[in-house]
Design a protein around this motif. Structure first.
Motif, PDB file in Angstrom:
ATOM      1  N   MET A  15       0.832  -1.197   0.000  1.00 21.42           N
ATOM      2  CA  MET A  15       0.000   0.000   0.000  1.00 21.42           C
ATOM      3  C   MET A  15       0.877   1.261   0.000  1.00 21.42           C
ATOM      4  O   MET A  15       0.612   2.213  -0.740  1.00 21.42           O
ATOM      5  CB  MET A  15      -0.921  -0.011   1.222  1.00 21.42           C
ATOM      6  CG  MET A  15      -1.866   1.153   1.282  1.00 21.42           C
ATOM      7  SD  MET A  15      -3.124   1.061   2.589  1.00 21.42           S
ATOM      8  CE  MET A  15      -2.371   0.098   3.855  1.00 21.42           C
ATOM      9  N   MET A  16       1.935   1.259   0.797  1.00 19.90           N
ATOM     10  CA  MET A  16       2.824   2.421   0.842  1.00 19.90           C
ATOM     11  C   MET A  16       3.527   2.634  -0.494  1.00 19.90           C
ATOM     12  O   MET A  16       3.680   3.774  -0.945  1.00 19.90           O
ATOM     13  CB  MET A  16       3.852   2.259   1.961  1.00 19.90           C
ATOM     14  CG  MET A  16       3.274   2.498   3.323  1.00 19.90           C
ATOM     15  SD  MET A  16       4.536   2.582   4.615  1.00 19.90           S
ATOM     16  CE  MET A  16       4.975   0.861   4.764  1.00 19.90           C
ATOM     17  N   LEU A  17       3.950   1.559  -1.140  1.00 21.93           N
ATOM     18  CA  LEU A  17       4.635   1.696  -2.423  1.00 21.93           C
ATOM     19  C   LEU A  17       3.682   2.169  -3.518  1.00 21.93           C
ATOM     20  O   LEU A  17       4.075   2.976  -4.378  1.00 21.93           O
ATOM     21  CB  LEU A  17       5.338   0.387  -2.805  1.00 21.93           C
ATOM     22  CG  LEU A  17       6.524   0.031  -1.903  1.00 21.93           C
ATOM     23  CD1 LEU A  17       7.049  -1.363  -2.233  1.00 21.93           C
ATOM     24  CD2 LEU A  17       7.625   1.076  -2.004  1.00 21.93           C
ATOM     25  N   ARG A  18       2.423   1.713  -3.497  1.00 23.78           N
ATOM     26  CA  ARG A  18       1.427   2.236  -4.449  1.00 23.78           C
ATOM     27  C   ARG A  18       1.206   3.727  -4.217  1.00 23.78           C
ATOM     28  O   ARG A  18       1.133   4.518  -5.153  1.00 23.78           O
ATOM     29  CB  ARG A  18       0.100   1.478  -4.309  1.00 23.78           C
ATOM     30  CG  ARG A  18       0.077   0.129  -4.975  1.00 23.78           C
ATOM     31  CD  ARG A  18      -1.338  -0.459  -5.066  1.00 23.78           C
ATOM     32  NE  ARG A  18      -2.080  -0.479  -3.818  1.00 23.78           N
ATOM     33  CZ  ARG A  18      -2.080  -1.488  -2.943  1.00 23.78           C
ATOM     34  NH1 ARG A  18      -1.377  -2.569  -3.182  1.00 23.78           N
ATOM     35  NH2 ARG A  18      -2.790  -1.426  -1.847  1.00 23.78           N
ATOM     36  N   HIS A  19       1.113   4.094  -2.954  1.00 23.95           N
ATOM     37  CA  HIS A  19       0.930   5.495  -2.584  1.00 23.95           C
ATOM     38  C   HIS A  19       2.131   6.314  -3.066  1.00 23.95           C
ATOM     39  O   HIS A  19       1.966   7.403  -3.628  1.00 23.95           O
ATOM     40  CB  HIS A  19       0.768   5.585  -1.070  1.00 23.95           C
ATOM     41  CG  HIS A  19       0.421   6.951  -0.567  1.00 23.95           C
ATOM     42  ND1 HIS A  19       0.055   7.172   0.726  1.00 23.95           N
ATOM     43  CD2 HIS A  19       0.397   8.170  -1.151  1.00 23.95           C
ATOM     44  CE1 HIS A  19      -0.183   8.448   0.918  1.00 23.95           C
ATOM     45  NE2 HIS A  19       0.018   9.078  -0.210  1.00 23.95           N
ATOM     46  N   ALA A  20       3.326   5.795  -2.866  1.00 27.00           N
ATOM     47  CA  ALA A  20       4.544   6.500  -3.289  1.00 27.00           C
ATOM     48  C   ALA A  20       4.557   6.707  -4.804  1.00 27.00           C
ATOM     49  O   ALA A  20       4.910   7.792  -5.285  1.00 27.00           O
ATOM     50  CB  ALA A  20       5.786   5.727  -2.844  1.00 27.00           C
ATOM     51  N   LYS A  21       4.172   5.698  -5.558  1.00 27.32           N
ATOM     52  CA  LYS A  21       4.146   5.837  -7.022  1.00 27.32           C
ATOM     53  C   LYS A  21       3.188   6.946  -7.445  1.00 27.32           C
ATOM     54  O   LYS A  21       3.485   7.730  -8.355  1.00 27.32           O
ATOM     55  CB  LYS A  21       3.766   4.518  -7.691  1.00 27.32           C
ATOM     56  CG  LYS A  21       4.886   3.509  -7.684  1.00 27.32           C
ATOM     57  CD  LYS A  21       4.462   2.208  -8.351  1.00 27.32           C
ATOM     58  CE  LYS A  21       5.601   1.197  -8.304  1.00 27.32           C
ATOM     59  NZ  LYS A  21       5.213  -0.076  -8.902  1.00 27.32           N
ATOM     60  N   LEU A  22       2.036   7.027  -6.789  1.00 22.26           N
ATOM     61  CA  LEU A  22       1.089   8.097  -7.097  1.00 22.26           C
ATOM     62  C   LEU A  22       1.660   9.464  -6.717  1.00 22.26           C
ATOM     63  O   LEU A  22       1.518  10.433  -7.468  1.00 22.26           O
ATOM     64  CB  LEU A  22      -0.241   7.860  -6.381  1.00 22.26           C
ATOM     65  CG  LEU A  22      -1.082   6.714  -6.916  1.00 22.26           C
ATOM     66  CD1 LEU A  22      -2.257   6.436  -5.986  1.00 22.26           C
ATOM     67  CD2 LEU A  22      -1.568   7.016  -8.322  1.00 22.26           C
ATOM     68  N   GLN A  23       2.301   9.533  -5.568  1.00 25.16           N
ATOM     69  CA  GLN A  23       2.925  10.790  -5.142  1.00 25.16           C
ATOM     70  C   GLN A  23       3.955  11.250  -6.190  1.00 25.16           C
ATOM     71  O   GLN A  23       3.965  12.411  -6.576  1.00 25.16           O
ATOM     72  CB  GLN A  23       3.638  10.617  -3.796  1.00 25.16           C
ATOM     73  CG  GLN A  23       2.730  10.533  -2.604  1.00 25.16           C
ATOM     74  CD  GLN A  23       2.243  11.886  -2.160  1.00 25.16           C
ATOM     75  OE1 GLN A  23       1.192  12.330  -2.597  1.00 25.16           O
ATOM     76  NE2 GLN A  23       2.996  12.543  -1.319  1.00 25.16           N
ATOM     77  N   LEU A  24       4.793  10.328  -6.624  1.00 27.61           N
ATOM     78  CA  LEU A  24       5.829  10.676  -7.602  1.00 27.61           C
ATOM     79  C   LEU A  24       5.216  11.056  -8.942  1.00 27.61           C
ATOM     80  O   LEU A  24       5.693  11.975  -9.605  1.00 27.61           O
ATOM     81  CB  LEU A  24       6.819   9.526  -7.762  1.00 27.61           C
ATOM     82  CG  LEU A  24       7.994   9.529  -6.776  1.00 27.61           C
ATOM     83  CD1 LEU A  24       7.545   9.435  -5.341  1.00 27.61           C
ATOM     84  CD2 LEU A  24       8.976   8.438  -7.101  1.00 27.61           C
ATOM     85  N   GLN A  25       4.164  10.361  -9.321  1.00 23.87           N
ATOM     86  CA  GLN A  25       3.498  10.649 -10.596  1.00 23.87           C
ATOM     87  C   GLN A  25       2.948  12.071 -10.611  1.00 23.87           C
ATOM     88  O   GLN A  25       3.059  12.773 -11.612  1.00 23.87           O
ATOM     89  CB  GLN A  25       2.377   9.640 -10.818  1.00 23.87           C
ATOM     90  CG  GLN A  25       1.589   9.846 -12.101  1.00 23.87           C
ATOM     91  CD  GLN A  25       0.458   8.823 -12.234  1.00 23.87           C
ATOM     92  OE1 GLN A  25       0.385   7.848 -11.498  1.00 23.87           O
ATOM     93  NE2 GLN A  25      -0.415   9.072 -13.184  1.00 23.87           N
TER      94      GLN A  25
END
Length: 159
Positions: free
Chosen positions: A100-110
């Protein structure tokens, strides 16, 4: 409270007050329900739970204020037939939390780019992991993370 003027109303509740308020609820509602049904779900605010946990685990006043309860992670208590606490543990699945944190991080970076996205993820990682075993060490290290790759590596090492 209708008869009390606003300046006399407390703006916060001390943990001591919360313990005094939640303990009768444990004794009069939760414990009898647990004895009757064998298994119940209790959902409450962190300080209300701290009051009950303080009682169940015989935690000192000094120690209870340092107890971290992870947000949205079930905390399981197992009792014997006389309601003596036998075991307690968190149900959070570290692998699911990591994903969940890594999915969240990808969205943040996007949406925000790596520089700003990673910096904002630092606080989110602290929120996701608050109270989990090893989270203090992870929070110490998260502030040195500069990239998604470093974040991913840290989460796989620490969580």
């Amino acid at each position: 409270y209708m008869g009390i003027q606003g300046e006399h109303l407390p703006l916060t509740e001390a943990l001591k007050d919360t313990v005094e308020r939640s303990l009768p609820y444990w004794k009069e509602v939760i414990a009898p329900s647990l004895q009757h049904f064998g298994q119940i779900l209790v959902v409450a605010h962190g300080n209300s739970l701290r009051g009950i946990i303080k009682y169940l685990k015989n935690i000192s006043d000094e120690e209870i204020v340092t107890l971290n309860l992870p947000t949205a992670v079930p905390y399981v208590f197992e009792f014997d037939d006389e309601l003596n606490l036998q075991q307690d543990y968190f149900l959070g699945d570290p692998e699911e939390i990591r994903k969940m944190m890594l999915r969240h991080a990808k969205l943040q970076l996007q949406y925000k780019g790596e520089y700003l996205g990673i910096r904002e993820m630092r606080k989110h990682v602290a929120w996701y992991t608050k109270g989990l075993p090893g989270s203090a060490k992870l929070r110490e290290e998260i502030n040195r993370v500069e990239s998604y790759a470093e974040l991913e590596d840290l989460l796989y090492r620490q969580l």
